[in-house]
Design a protein around this motif. Structure first.
Motif: not given
Length: 374
Positions: A339-341, A343-346, A360
């Motif tokens: 989820k966090e990745k 959200a960060d576009g990673i 990336h």
């Protein structure tokens, strides 16, 4: 598909930690043992029609045309070939002379993977390659003259003897030579190599990650501008020239690995590897025993491999396959981790496949390892 490891080289490259020997005294014994192993393991592959046969090493081009044909004939005793089978031979530029290429052009081998590494002598001397810059270029032209259109070359970037301008010249030369597939890797410093020893003694500068990062992204942009697909972190191909063999690895297909240090995979949960010792390998096969160890992959191992391999490719990780294969507990934890990745576009999800945006990709292994089950 079948991979055959030919564990011999003329000399040891400064950065290499693969298994091989520079002595050819045991070559005939090892080749005989490979044929014996093929017989003993002929029933391991479910698909008896091969799409790919790959001679890796080491340096398979150290063999004669007759020796290569003999191994292909042995494979044909137990398997049939797809009409358009890809048969790849890894080769060093200094061994691709007219006599060898003439013999090879009459064999079933239809794809060459040439260990070029660089078109600059300073780079090649640092790597302790057996060829020089002119041989690097001439070998490609000769192979094309003998009808080998399906060519791949290896190139190494981020060497202390290089810089971005030299790297650009390497890539311009590659385009001028009309090579349709490129495998390109950052120079890495492996333990127990001459390069590592030189760096520890201060004889050679440590490769700089920031320079490698710049050269990687220049490589990607430049090759895409010249008609290549960037289909795996380290691999680029013009349409129709993707490596069928390596693509099968990245799509979790079964494969049989023959020869010292070769690995095999059943496409599900069993991986095996042969002993990385020529003498012990021959001794075992001479007594009709297999010189391999086998591992049953845990759910965690299988999950980690799917993440690591999938996130290095344009295909990404098939989320339907992942959710059908693993327990709800594993899937739930995975959903939370990404989820966090996202959200960060990673990470991104496209057509229900989890992918790393190409900007990336240089950090792909690190991003994937963050998702591993410990």
């Amino acid at each position: 598909m079948i991979y055959i490891h030919i564990p011999f080289c003329k000399q040891k490259c400064s950065y290499c930690n693969f298994h091989f020997s520079t002595s050819l005294l045991s070559k005939d014994e090892v080749l005989s043992a490979i044929k014996k192993e093929l017989f003993l393991r002929k029933d391991e592959l479910h698909n008896k029609t091969l799409q790919s046969l790959y001679f890796g090493g080491g340096t398979p081009s150290i063999l004669s045309g007759d020796e290569i044909n003999s191994i292909v004939d042995e494979v044909l005793k137990y398997y049939s070939f797809e009409k358009d089978i890809e048969i790849t031979l890894e080769a060093n530029p200094d061994e691709l002379d007219k006599t060898f290429l003439r013999d090879l052009s009459k064999s079933p081998v239809n794809r060459l993977s040439i260990g070029t590494q660089s078109f600059f002598d300073d780079d090649l001397r640092l790597m302790n390659r057996a060829h020089n810059a002119s041989q690097a270029e001439d070998s490609i032209k000769r192979a094309q003259d003998f009808g080998f259109e399906n060519l791949s070359i290896d190139l190494i970037y981020g060497s202390p003897t290089s810089n971005l301008e030299i790297w650009k010249e390497n890539l311009n030369k590659t385009i001028a030579l009309d090579v349709p597939h490129i495998s390109s890797y950052a120079l890495t410093v492996e333990p127990k190599t001459a390069l590592n020893d030189w760096i520890l003694k201060g004889k050679v500068a440590t490769p700089k990650e920031e320079e490698q990062n710049k050269e990687f992204y220049y490589l990607s942009d430049f090759l895409k501008d010249n008609g290549f697909d960037h289909y795996e972190v380290s691999n680029f191909a013009k349409p129709g020239f993707y490596s069928r063999h390596n693509s099968s690895y990245w799509k979790y297909k079964e494969y049989l690995g023959l020869g010292p240090s070769a690995h095999s995979y059943n496409g599900a949960d069993v991986r095996s590897w042969n002993v990385a010792n020529n003498q012990l390998y021959v001794k075992k096969l001479n007594s009709n025993s297999l010189a391999k160890e086998t591992e049953i992959l845990s759910q965690e191992d299988q999950f980690n491999e799917m993440i690591m391999i999938g996130l290095r490719t344009i295909w990404g990780v098939d989320l339907d396959k992942l959710k059908n294969k693993f327990s709800p507990e594993i899937v739930e934890k995975f959903d939370q981790e990404i989820k966090e990745k996202i959200a960060d576009g990673i990470l991104v999800i496209e057509n229900n496949h989890l992918k790393i945006p190409e900007k990336h990709w240089f950090m792909a292994d690190g991003i994937a390892s963050d998702l591993f089950l410990i």
